[in-house]
Design an enzyme around this catalytic site. Sequence first.
Site, PDB file in Angstrom:
ATOM      1  N   PRO A  46      -2.470 -15.382 100.925  1.00 28.90           N
ATOM      2  CA  PRO A  46      -3.181 -16.384 101.884  1.00 28.90           C
ATOM      3  C   PRO A  46      -3.650 -15.868 103.400  1.00 28.90           C
ATOM      4  CG  PRO A  46      -0.966 -17.055 101.264  1.00 28.90           C
ATOM      5  CD  PRO A  46      -1.136 -15.714 100.884  1.00 28.90           C
ATOM      6  N   GLU A  47      -3.199 -14.641 103.867  1.00 22.61           N
ATOM      7  CA  GLU A  47      -3.636 -14.287 105.182  1.00 22.61           C
ATOM      8  C   GLU A  47      -5.245 -13.872 105.244  1.00 22.61           C
ATOM      9  OE1 GLU A  47      -1.601 -14.654 107.282  1.00 22.61           O
ATOM     10  OE2 GLU A  47       0.542 -14.425 106.340  1.00 22.61           O
ATOM     11  N   PHE A  49      -8.936 -12.563 107.166  1.00 22.11           N
ATOM     12  CA  PHE A  49      -9.383 -11.105 107.605  1.00 22.11           C
ATOM     13  C   PHE A  49      -8.829 -10.376 109.021  1.00 22.11           C
ATOM     14  CE2 PHE A  49     -12.935  -8.743 109.352  1.00 22.11           C
ATOM     15  CZ  PHE A  49     -13.249  -7.779 108.404  1.00 22.11           C
ATOM     16  N   ARG A 260     -12.342 -22.732 116.447  1.00 21.69           N
ATOM     17  CA  ARG A 260     -11.691 -22.755 114.958  1.00 21.69           C
ATOM     18  C   ARG A 260     -11.430 -24.139 114.645  1.00 21.69           C
ATOM     19  NH1 ARG A 260      -9.525 -21.749 110.361  1.00 21.69           N
ATOM     20  NH2 ARG A 260      -8.037 -20.229 110.029  1.00 21.69           N
ATOM     21  N   THR A 360      -6.141 -15.411 115.263  1.00 23.03           N
ATOM     22  CA  THR A 360      -6.264 -14.084 115.134  1.00 23.03           C
ATOM     23  C   THR A 360      -7.936 -13.621 115.429  1.00 23.03           C
ATOM     24  OG1 THR A 360      -6.241 -13.782 112.939  1.00 23.03           O
ATOM     25  CG2 THR A 360      -4.227 -13.481 113.955  1.00 23.03           C
ATOM     26  N   PHE A 361      -8.789 -14.638 114.789  1.00 26.17           N
ATOM     27  CA  PHE A 361      -9.968 -14.395 115.171  1.00 26.17           C
ATOM     28  C   PHE A 361     -10.539 -14.369 116.463  1.00 26.17           C
ATOM     29  CE2 PHE A 361     -14.476 -15.660 115.178  1.00 26.17           C
ATOM     30  CZ  PHE A 361     -15.228 -15.405 114.025  1.00 26.17           C
TER      31      PHE A 361
HETATM   32  O1  GFB Z   1      -9.782 -14.438 110.429  1.00 29.94           O
HETATM   33  P1  GFB Z   1      -8.388 -15.307 110.402  1.00 29.94           P
HETATM   34  O2  GFB Z   1      -7.500 -14.479 109.886  1.00 29.94           O
HETATM   35  O3  GFB Z   1      -8.376 -16.172 111.657  1.00 29.94           O
HETATM   36  O4  GFB Z   1      -9.179 -16.252 109.179  1.00 29.94           O
HETATM   37  P2  GFB Z   1      -7.374 -17.161 112.167  1.00 29.94           P
HETATM   38  C1  GFB Z   1      -9.988 -17.321 109.472  1.00 29.94           C
HETATM   39  C2  GFB Z   1     -11.372 -17.098 108.613  1.00 29.94           C
HETATM   40  O5  GFB Z   1     -12.026 -18.484 108.826  1.00 29.94           O
HETATM   41  C3  GFB Z   1     -12.106 -15.924 109.424  1.00 29.94           C
HETATM   42  C4  GFB Z   1     -13.300 -17.739 108.812  1.00 29.94           C
HETATM   43  O6  GFB Z   1     -11.663 -14.780 108.614  1.00 29.94           O
HETATM   44  C5  GFB Z   1     -13.464 -16.350 108.683  1.00 29.94           C
HETATM   45  O7  GFB Z   1     -13.892 -15.857 107.384  1.00 29.94           O
HETATM   46  N1  GFB Z   1     -13.732 -18.316 110.240  1.00 29.94           N
HETATM   47  C6  GFB Z   1     -13.012 -18.633 111.283  1.00 29.94           C
HETATM   48  C7  GFB Z   1     -14.957 -18.282 110.707  1.00 29.94           C
HETATM   49  N2  GFB Z   1     -13.560 -18.894 112.453  1.00 29.94           N
HETATM   50  C8  GFB Z   1     -14.891 -18.467 112.072  1.00 29.94           C
HETATM   51  C9  GFB Z   1     -15.959 -18.539 112.894  1.00 29.94           C
HETATM   52  O8  GFB Z   1     -16.302 -18.825 114.270  1.00 29.94           O
HETATM   53  N3  GFB Z   1     -17.182 -18.029 112.319  1.00 29.94           N
HETATM   54  C10 GFB Z   1     -17.285 -17.666 111.179  1.00 29.94           C
HETATM   55  N4  GFB Z   1     -18.417 -17.372 110.641  1.00 29.94           N
HETATM   56  N5  GFB Z   1     -15.995 -17.902 110.276  1.00 29.94           N
HETATM   57  C11 GFB Z   1      -5.435 -17.916 110.519  1.00 29.94           C
HETATM   58  C12 GFB Z   1      -5.352 -17.511 108.879  1.00 29.94           C
HETATM   59  O9  GFB Z   1      -6.756 -17.904 110.884  1.00 29.94           O
HETATM   60  O10 GFB Z   1      -5.306 -19.273 110.503  1.00 29.94           O
HETATM   61  C13 GFB Z   1      -3.996 -17.678 108.307  1.00 29.94           C
HETATM   62  O11 GFB Z   1      -5.620 -16.042 108.900  1.00 29.94           O
HETATM   63  C14 GFB Z   1      -3.888 -19.261 108.125  1.00 29.94           C
HETATM   64  O12 GFB Z   1      -4.144 -17.650 106.906  1.00 29.94           O
HETATM   65  C15 GFB Z   1      -3.887 -19.844 109.764  1.00 29.94           C
HETATM   66  O13 GFB Z   1      -4.950 -20.070 107.530  1.00 29.94           O
HETATM   67  C16 GFB Z   1      -3.884 -20.984 110.080  1.00 29.94           C
HETATM   68  O14 GFB Z   1      -5.965 -16.416 112.565  1.00 29.94           O
HETATM   69  O15 GFB Z   1      -7.977 -18.360 112.862  1.00 29.94           O
END
Ligand code: GFB
Length: 400
Positions: A46-47, A49, A260, A360-361
Amino acid sequence: FIINLLTTAAEPNSDIGFCDASSRNCENLVKETSVYKQIFYDVNPPEGFNLRRDVYMRFAIMLSDARKRGRVDWRLVLPPWHNLYHWRSSSAKSKQQPWSSYFDIESLKSFAPVMELHEVFSEINSNVLKIDTLYVLENFEDPFENGVFQDKWQLSSGCVYVGNYFGYKNITATETVCVKFQGPISKLWELILQHPTDRRVMIAHGEIPLHDNYGTKTYWQCRKSMKFNKNLIQIAKNFMFNSLKCKTDKCSTYLSVHWRRKDFAYSRPNDVPSIANTVKQIDGAVKNKFLNVKKIFIASDASSNELKALDEQLHNLNYEVYRFTATKDALKELNDGEVAIIDQIICSHAAYFIGTHESTFSFRIQEEREILGFDSDTTFNRLCPDSGPCEKPSKWTLIE
Ligand code: GFB
Protein backbone atom coordinates in the site's frame (compact mmCIF):
# COMPACT_ATOMS: atom_id res chain seq x y z
CA PHE A 1 31.17 -3.57 14.24
CA ILE A 2 29.42 -2.95 10.94
CA ILE A 3 32.41 -1.11 9.60
CA ASN A 4 34.49 -4.13 10.56
CA LEU A 5 32.20 -6.42 8.68
CA LEU A 6 32.39 -4.23 5.64
CA THR A 7 36.12 -3.85 5.61
CA THR A 8 37.53 -7.09 6.91
CA ALA A 9 35.14 -9.94 6.20
CA ALA A 10 35.73 -11.64 2.87
CA GLU A 11 33.39 -14.02 1.16
CA PRO A 12 35.13 -17.35 0.82
CA ASN A 13 33.72 -18.06 -2.63
CA SER A 14 33.89 -14.60 -4.06
CA ASP A 15 35.87 -14.42 -7.30
CA ILE A 16 37.10 -10.99 -6.55
CA GLY A 17 37.05 -10.72 -2.79
CA PHE A 18 37.61 -7.16 -1.77
CA CYS A 19 39.03 -4.39 -3.85
CA ASP A 20 40.48 -1.14 -2.83
CA ALA A 21 37.62 1.31 -3.58
CA SER A 22 40.04 3.63 -5.34
CA SER A 23 41.18 0.89 -7.70
CA ARG A 24 39.67 1.37 -11.15
CA ASN A 25 40.95 -2.00 -12.30
CA CYS A 26 38.96 -3.69 -9.65
CA GLU A 27 35.77 -1.87 -10.60
CA ASN A 28 36.38 -2.73 -14.26
CA LEU A 29 36.97 -6.36 -13.42
CA VAL A 30 33.60 -6.49 -11.72
CA LYS A 31 31.93 -4.91 -14.75
CA GLU A 32 33.67 -7.05 -17.32
CA THR A 33 33.22 -10.41 -15.72
CA SER A 34 29.69 -9.80 -14.45
CA VAL A 35 30.65 -11.41 -11.19
CA TYR A 36 28.82 -8.89 -9.13
CA LYS A 37 25.98 -9.82 -6.82
CA GLN A 38 22.59 -8.22 -6.67
CA ILE A 39 20.31 -6.90 -3.95
CA PHE A 40 16.64 -6.70 -4.87
CA TYR A 41 14.05 -5.14 -2.60
CA ASP A 42 10.31 -4.75 -2.39
CA VAL A 43 8.11 -2.42 -0.31
CA ASN A 44 4.84 -2.98 1.57
CA PRO A 45 2.23 -2.89 -1.26
CA PRO A 46 0.00 0.00 0.00
CA GLU A 47 2.91 2.44 0.29
CA GLY A 48 2.87 5.32 -2.16
CA PHE A 49 5.43 6.64 -4.63
CA ASN A 50 7.06 9.20 -2.37
CA LEU A 51 7.70 6.96 0.62
CA ARG A 52 9.20 4.49 -1.87
CA ARG A 53 11.57 7.22 -3.01
CA ASP A 54 12.84 7.47 0.56
CA VAL A 55 13.20 3.69 0.82
CA TYR A 56 15.28 3.79 -2.39
CA MET A 57 17.58 6.36 -0.77
CA ARG A 58 18.19 4.08 2.23
CA PHE A 59 19.27 1.22 -0.05
CA ALA A 60 21.23 3.48 -2.41
CA ILE A 61 23.17 4.97 0.51
CA MET A 62 23.78 1.47 1.91
CA LEU A 63 25.29 0.36 -1.42
CA SER A 64 27.19 3.59 -1.98
CA ASP A 65 28.71 3.47 1.53
CA ALA A 66 29.66 -0.17 1.01
CA ARG A 67 31.33 0.69 -2.29
CA LYS A 68 33.32 3.47 -0.62
CA ARG A 69 34.56 0.91 1.87
CA GLY A 70 35.73 -1.47 -0.83
CA ARG A 71 32.69 -3.68 -1.30
CA VAL A 72 32.43 -3.05 -5.03
CA ASP A 73 30.83 -6.36 -5.93
CA TRP A 74 27.18 -5.55 -5.22
CA ARG A 75 24.52 -3.88 -7.37
CA LEU A 76 21.14 -2.60 -6.26
CA VAL A 77 18.33 -3.70 -8.57
CA LEU A 78 15.67 -1.01 -8.95
CA PRO A 79 12.23 -2.51 -8.28
CA PRO A 80 9.95 -1.73 -11.24
CA TRP A 81 6.92 0.42 -10.46
CA HIS A 82 3.88 -1.78 -10.55
CA ASN A 83 0.24 -1.54 -9.55
CA LEU A 84 0.64 1.32 -7.10
CA TYR A 85 -2.40 1.87 -4.92
CA HIS A 86 -2.75 5.56 -5.84
CA TRP A 87 -2.17 5.12 -9.56
CA ARG A 88 -5.44 4.47 -11.33
CA SER A 89 -4.74 5.29 -14.98
CA SER A 90 -4.60 2.10 -16.99
CA SER A 91 -1.11 2.57 -18.40
CA ALA A 92 0.37 3.04 -14.90
CA LYS A 93 -1.52 0.07 -13.50
CA SER A 94 -1.27 -2.52 -16.19
CA LYS A 95 2.42 -3.01 -16.73
CA GLN A 96 5.69 -2.63 -14.88
CA GLN A 97 7.43 0.69 -15.38
CA PRO A 98 11.23 0.92 -15.22
CA TRP A 99 12.78 3.66 -13.13
CA SER A 100 13.89 5.43 -16.32
CA SER A 101 10.23 6.38 -16.92
CA TYR A 102 10.44 8.67 -13.91
CA PHE A 103 14.11 9.27 -13.11
CA ASP A 104 17.41 10.03 -14.80
CA ILE A 105 19.18 6.68 -14.47
CA GLU A 106 22.63 8.02 -15.27
CA SER A 107 22.23 10.47 -12.41
CA LEU A 108 21.16 7.67 -10.02
CA LYS A 109 24.19 5.66 -11.15
CA SER A 110 26.49 8.58 -10.42
CA PHE A 111 25.68 8.09 -6.75
CA ALA A 112 25.13 4.35 -6.28
CA PRO A 113 25.71 1.11 -8.20
CA VAL A 114 22.16 0.57 -9.41
CA MET A 115 20.67 -1.33 -12.33
CA GLU A 116 17.21 -1.84 -13.77
CA LEU A 117 15.50 -5.23 -13.55
CA HIS A 118 15.38 -5.49 -17.36
CA GLU A 119 19.19 -5.25 -17.37
CA VAL A 120 19.29 -8.25 -15.05
CA PHE A 121 17.01 -10.21 -17.36
CA SER A 122 19.08 -9.39 -20.41
CA GLU A 123 22.21 -10.54 -18.60
CA ILE A 124 20.98 -13.91 -17.41
CA ASN A 125 19.96 -15.27 -20.77
CA SER A 126 17.07 -17.13 -19.23
CA ASN A 127 13.40 -16.48 -18.69
CA VAL A 128 13.55 -17.47 -15.05
CA LEU A 129 15.27 -15.34 -12.46
CA LYS A 130 16.21 -17.11 -9.24
CA ILE A 131 16.83 -15.21 -6.04
CA ASP A 132 19.04 -17.22 -3.70
CA THR A 133 17.58 -15.90 -0.44
CA LEU A 134 14.46 -13.85 0.10
CA TYR A 135 14.54 -12.15 3.50
CA VAL A 136 11.05 -11.22 4.65
CA LEU A 137 11.42 -8.52 7.28
CA GLU A 138 8.90 -7.96 10.04
CA ASN A 139 8.71 -5.47 12.89
CA PHE A 140 9.27 -6.62 16.45
CA GLU A 141 5.99 -6.70 18.37
CA ASP A 142 7.39 -4.33 20.97
CA PRO A 143 10.02 -2.01 19.49
CA PHE A 144 10.71 -0.56 22.94
CA GLU A 145 11.44 -3.73 24.86
CA ASN A 146 12.32 -2.81 28.45
CA GLY A 147 11.73 0.80 27.50
CA VAL A 148 14.61 1.07 25.01
CA PHE A 149 14.71 0.99 21.21
CA GLN A 150 17.65 -1.21 20.37
CA ASP A 151 19.02 -2.05 16.94
CA LYS A 152 18.55 -5.78 16.54
CA TRP A 153 17.41 -8.61 14.31
CA GLN A 154 16.26 -12.10 15.03
CA LEU A 155 15.38 -15.04 12.78
CA SER A 156 11.73 -16.02 13.06
CA SER A 157 9.26 -18.23 11.24
CA GLY A 158 5.81 -18.29 9.71
CA CYS A 159 6.16 -15.09 7.69
CA VAL A 160 4.49 -14.59 4.31
CA TYR A 161 5.86 -12.57 1.40
CA VAL A 162 2.87 -10.39 0.54
CA GLY A 163 4.41 -8.98 -2.63
CA ASN A 164 4.46 -10.68 -6.00
CA TYR A 165 7.95 -10.02 -7.35
CA PHE A 166 6.76 -6.81 -9.02
CA GLY A 167 4.14 -8.76 -10.94
CA TYR A 168 6.65 -11.13 -12.58
CA LYS A 169 5.65 -14.77 -12.43
CA ASN A 170 9.11 -15.86 -13.57
CA ILE A 171 10.98 -14.67 -10.48
CA THR A 172 11.33 -17.16 -7.64
CA ALA A 173 13.38 -17.56 -4.48
CA THR A 174 15.25 -20.72 -3.53
CA GLU A 175 15.05 -20.00 0.20
CA THR A 176 12.83 -17.72 2.26
CA VAL A 177 14.10 -16.48 5.61
CA CYS A 178 11.84 -14.64 8.10
CA VAL A 179 13.55 -11.94 10.12
CA LYS A 180 12.33 -9.56 12.79
CA PHE A 181 14.33 -6.42 12.23
CA GLN A 182 14.76 -2.97 13.69
CA GLY A 183 17.58 -0.54 13.14
CA PRO A 184 19.65 1.08 10.41
CA ILE A 185 19.86 -0.34 6.93
CA SER A 186 23.60 -1.06 7.11
CA LYS A 187 22.70 -3.74 9.66
CA LEU A 188 21.28 -5.74 6.75
CA TRP A 189 24.86 -6.70 5.82
CA GLU A 190 24.95 -8.83 8.97
CA LEU A 191 22.04 -10.81 7.56
CA ILE A 192 23.28 -10.95 4.00
CA LEU A 193 26.72 -12.16 5.07
CA GLN A 194 25.10 -15.13 6.79
CA HIS A 195 24.86 -16.66 3.31
CA PRO A 196 28.22 -15.77 1.78
CA THR A 197 27.70 -17.80 -1.39
CA ASP A 198 24.48 -16.01 -2.34
CA ARG A 199 24.68 -14.01 -5.54
CA ARG A 200 21.13 -12.65 -5.51
CA VAL A 201 19.32 -11.65 -2.35
CA MET A 202 16.03 -9.89 -1.93
CA ILE A 203 14.64 -7.89 0.98
CA ALA A 204 10.86 -7.84 1.32
CA HIS A 205 9.41 -5.00 3.43
CA GLY A 206 12.36 -2.83 2.51
CA GLU A 207 10.64 0.05 4.31
CA ILE A 208 11.45 -1.46 7.74
CA PRO A 209 15.21 -0.68 7.93
CA LEU A 210 15.83 2.99 8.66
CA HIS A 211 18.36 5.51 7.38
CA ASP A 212 21.72 5.16 9.15
CA ASN A 213 21.86 8.97 9.26
CA TYR A 214 19.15 11.35 8.16
CA GLY A 215 19.84 14.73 6.60
CA THR A 216 23.62 14.35 6.35
CA LYS A 217 25.85 15.41 3.46
CA THR A 218 25.64 11.89 2.00
CA TYR A 219 21.85 11.93 2.36
CA TRP A 220 21.70 15.12 0.30
CA GLN A 221 24.17 13.85 -2.29
CA CYS A 222 21.89 10.89 -2.82
CA ARG A 223 18.80 13.10 -2.85
CA LYS A 224 20.36 15.40 -5.44
CA SER A 225 21.14 12.44 -7.67
CA MET A 226 17.41 11.59 -7.81
CA LYS A 227 16.86 13.80 -10.83
CA PHE A 228 13.64 13.30 -12.71
CA ASN A 229 13.34 12.00 -16.26
CA LYS A 230 14.40 14.80 -18.62
CA ASN A 231 11.21 14.64 -20.68
CA LEU A 232 9.04 15.21 -17.57
CA ILE A 233 11.21 18.15 -16.53
CA GLN A 234 10.76 19.67 -19.98
CA ILE A 235 6.96 19.30 -19.88
CA ALA A 236 6.87 20.94 -16.43
CA LYS A 237 9.14 23.78 -17.57
CA ASN A 238 7.01 24.42 -20.66
CA PHE A 239 4.01 24.82 -18.36
CA MET A 240 5.91 27.07 -15.96
CA PHE A 241 7.25 29.29 -18.70
CA ASN A 242 4.19 29.37 -20.99
CA SER A 243 1.23 29.32 -18.61
CA LEU A 244 2.69 30.62 -15.37
CA LYS A 245 4.88 33.20 -17.14
CA CYS A 246 7.88 32.21 -15.18
CA LYS A 247 11.19 33.69 -16.36
CA THR A 248 13.80 31.91 -14.28
CA ASP A 249 14.10 28.63 -12.36
CA LYS A 250 13.12 30.42 -9.17
CA CYS A 251 9.77 31.75 -10.34
CA SER A 252 8.38 34.88 -8.81
CA THR A 253 5.03 34.72 -10.59
CA TYR A 254 3.06 32.13 -8.63
CA LEU A 255 2.39 30.49 -5.29
CA SER A 256 2.00 26.71 -5.21
CA VAL A 257 -0.06 24.49 -2.95
CA HIS A 258 0.00 20.74 -2.50
CA TRP A 259 -3.57 20.04 -1.47
CA ARG A 260 -3.60 16.33 -0.51
CA ARG A 261 -7.12 14.92 -0.26
CA LYS A 262 -8.48 11.41 -1.02
CA ASP A 263 -7.36 8.86 1.61
CA PHE A 264 -5.50 11.61 3.50
CA ALA A 265 -8.64 13.68 4.03
CA TYR A 266 -10.41 10.84 5.79
CA SER A 267 -7.45 9.10 7.43
CA ARG A 268 -6.15 12.41 8.87
CA PRO A 269 -9.19 14.67 9.31
CA ASN A 270 -7.40 16.65 12.05
CA ASP A 271 -4.58 17.64 9.72
CA VAL A 272 -6.38 18.94 6.62
CA PRO A 273 -8.59 22.01 6.29
CA SER A 274 -12.00 22.42 4.67
CA ILE A 275 -12.18 23.98 1.21
CA ALA A 276 -13.19 27.43 2.53
CA ASN A 277 -10.38 27.38 5.06
CA THR A 278 -7.85 26.28 2.42
CA VAL A 279 -8.78 29.36 0.38
CA LYS A 280 -8.51 31.56 3.47
CA GLN A 281 -5.02 30.26 4.21
CA ILE A 282 -3.78 30.73 0.64
CA ASP A 283 -5.11 34.30 0.61
CA GLY A 284 -3.60 34.87 4.07
CA ALA A 285 -0.16 33.75 2.87
CA VAL A 286 -0.25 36.04 -0.18
CA LYS A 287 -1.23 39.04 1.96
CA ASN A 288 0.80 38.41 5.11
CA LYS A 289 3.98 37.55 3.23
CA PHE A 290 3.48 40.46 0.79
CA LEU A 291 3.75 38.10 -2.17
CA ASN A 292 3.12 39.95 -5.35
CA VAL A 293 1.30 37.07 -7.05
CA LYS A 294 -2.11 36.55 -8.57
CA LYS A 295 -1.42 33.08 -9.95
CA ILE A 296 -2.03 30.08 -7.70
CA PHE A 297 -0.85 26.65 -8.82
CA ILE A 298 -2.75 23.78 -7.20
CA ALA A 299 -1.33 20.24 -7.17
CA SER A 300 -3.91 17.86 -5.83
CA ASP A 301 -5.46 14.43 -5.88
CA ALA A 302 -8.85 15.96 -4.94
CA SER A 303 -12.08 15.02 -6.71
CA SER A 304 -13.28 17.24 -9.55
CA ASN A 305 -16.10 18.56 -7.34
CA GLU A 306 -13.69 19.61 -4.62
CA LEU A 307 -11.41 21.24 -7.18
CA LYS A 308 -14.30 23.09 -8.78
CA ALA A 309 -15.34 24.50 -5.40
CA LEU A 310 -11.76 25.52 -4.59
CA ASP A 311 -11.33 27.21 -7.98
CA GLU A 312 -14.57 29.17 -7.59
CA GLN A 313 -13.68 30.47 -4.16
CA LEU A 314 -10.18 31.50 -5.28
CA HIS A 315 -11.63 33.22 -8.38
CA ASN A 316 -13.97 35.16 -6.08
CA LEU A 317 -10.85 36.63 -4.47
CA ASN A 318 -9.50 37.51 -7.93
CA TYR A 319 -6.86 34.80 -8.12
CA GLU A 320 -6.02 32.97 -11.34
CA VAL A 321 -5.98 29.24 -10.64
CA TYR A 322 -3.68 26.83 -12.52
CA ARG A 323 -3.49 23.07 -12.51
CA PHE A 324 -1.51 20.74 -14.69
CA THR A 325 -3.94 18.42 -16.38
CA ALA A 326 -2.82 15.94 -18.96
CA THR A 327 -4.73 16.95 -22.06
CA LYS A 328 -6.70 14.25 -23.78
CA ASP A 329 -3.91 13.75 -26.28
CA ALA A 330 -1.16 13.76 -23.68
CA LEU A 331 -3.13 11.34 -21.50
CA LYS A 332 -2.20 8.66 -23.97
CA GLU A 333 1.38 9.28 -23.03
CA LEU A 334 1.29 10.61 -19.46
CA ASN A 335 0.23 8.29 -16.66
CA ASP A 336 -0.69 9.14 -13.04
CA GLY A 337 2.90 8.84 -11.87
CA GLU A 338 4.18 11.17 -14.57
CA VAL A 339 1.49 13.80 -13.91
CA ALA A 340 2.29 13.62 -10.17
CA ILE A 341 5.98 14.28 -10.88
CA ILE A 342 5.15 17.21 -13.17
CA ASP A 343 2.96 18.62 -10.35
CA GLN A 344 5.87 18.25 -7.94
CA ILE A 345 8.32 19.99 -10.28
CA ILE A 346 5.96 22.93 -10.80
CA CYS A 347 5.38 23.25 -7.03
CA SER A 348 9.13 23.14 -6.44
CA HIS A 349 9.82 26.23 -8.54
CA ALA A 350 7.13 28.54 -7.08
CA ALA A 351 7.87 31.77 -5.20
CA TYR A 352 6.15 30.29 -2.14
CA PHE A 353 4.99 26.75 -1.31
CA ILE A 354 2.32 25.49 1.07
CA GLY A 355 2.19 21.73 1.62
CA THR A 356 0.05 19.17 3.39
CA HIS A 357 1.13 18.11 6.89
CA GLU A 358 3.18 14.89 6.90
CA SER A 359 2.54 14.06 3.27
CA THR A 360 5.65 12.51 1.73
CA PHE A 361 4.53 14.10 -1.56
CA SER A 362 4.97 17.52 0.11
CA PHE A 363 8.25 16.46 1.79
CA ARG A 364 9.83 15.63 -1.56
CA ILE A 365 8.81 19.07 -2.91
CA GLN A 366 10.38 20.72 0.13
CA GLU A 367 13.65 18.85 -0.48
CA GLU A 368 13.64 19.88 -4.13
CA ARG A 369 13.21 23.52 -3.10
CA GLU A 370 16.15 23.22 -0.71
CA ILE A 371 18.25 21.91 -3.60
CA LEU A 372 17.06 24.80 -5.79
CA GLY A 373 18.19 27.22 -3.09
CA PHE A 374 14.91 28.81 -2.00
CA ASP A 375 14.75 30.59 1.34
CA SER A 376 13.49 27.99 3.84
CA ASP A 377 10.69 30.33 4.96
CA THR A 378 9.13 30.08 1.50
CA THR A 379 9.22 26.27 1.68
CA PHE A 380 8.39 24.82 5.08
CA ASN A 381 4.75 25.89 5.22
CA ARG A 382 1.68 23.76 5.67
CA LEU A 383 -2.07 23.95 5.50
CA CYS A 384 -3.47 24.02 9.03
CA PRO A 385 -6.66 22.28 10.16
CA ASP A 386 -9.79 24.43 10.65
CA SER A 387 -9.31 24.22 14.41
CA GLY A 388 -6.86 22.83 16.90
CA PRO A 389 -3.07 22.89 16.99
CA CYS A 390 -1.00 23.46 13.85
CA GLU A 391 2.52 22.24 14.39
CA LYS A 392 5.10 23.89 12.10
CA PRO A 393 6.78 21.54 9.61
CA SER A 394 10.29 20.38 10.55
CA LYS A 395 12.94 22.14 8.50
CA TRP A 396 15.20 19.60 6.84
CA THR A 397 17.69 22.00 5.37
CA LEU A 398 20.34 21.20 2.79
CA ILE A 399 23.81 20.17 4.01
CA GLU A 400 26.58 20.53 1.43
O1 GFB B 1 3.21 9.91 -2.93
P1 GFB B 1 2.52 9.45 -1.73
O2 GFB B 1 3.19 8.39 -1.01
O3 GFB B 1 2.25 10.68 -0.77
O4 GFB B 1 1.09 8.92 -2.19
P2 GFB B 1 1.58 10.77 0.70
C1 GFB B 1 0.12 9.73 -2.71
C2 GFB B 1 -0.09 9.49 -4.22
O5 GFB B 1 -1.32 10.14 -4.56
C3 GFB B 1 1.00 10.14 -5.09
C4 GFB B 1 -1.17 10.90 -5.75
O6 GFB B 1 2.10 9.35 -5.35
C5 GFB B 1 0.20 10.49 -6.34
O7 GFB B 1 0.02 9.37 -7.16
N1 GFB B 1 -1.14 12.33 -5.42
C6 GFB B 1 -1.14 12.92 -4.20
C7 GFB B 1 -1.10 13.31 -6.33
N2 GFB B 1 -1.10 14.25 -4.30
C8 GFB B 1 -1.08 14.53 -5.63
C9 GFB B 1 -1.02 15.75 -6.38
O8 GFB B 1 -0.96 16.85 -5.85
N3 GFB B 1 -0.99 15.64 -7.73
C10 GFB B 1 -1.02 14.43 -8.36
N4 GFB B 1 -0.98 14.42 -9.69
N5 GFB B 1 -1.09 13.26 -7.68
C11 GFB B 1 0.61 8.56 1.84
C12 GFB B 1 0.67 7.20 1.18
O9 GFB B 1 0.65 9.52 0.80
O10 GFB B 1 -0.62 8.77 2.48
C13 GFB B 1 0.31 6.12 2.17
O11 GFB B 1 1.96 6.91 0.70
C14 GFB B 1 -1.02 6.43 2.84
O12 GFB B 1 0.23 4.90 1.48
C15 GFB B 1 -0.98 7.82 3.46
O13 GFB B 1 -2.04 6.33 1.83
C16 GFB B 1 -2.33 8.21 4.07
O14 GFB B 1 2.59 10.68 1.78
O15 GFB B 1 0.78 12.01 0.61
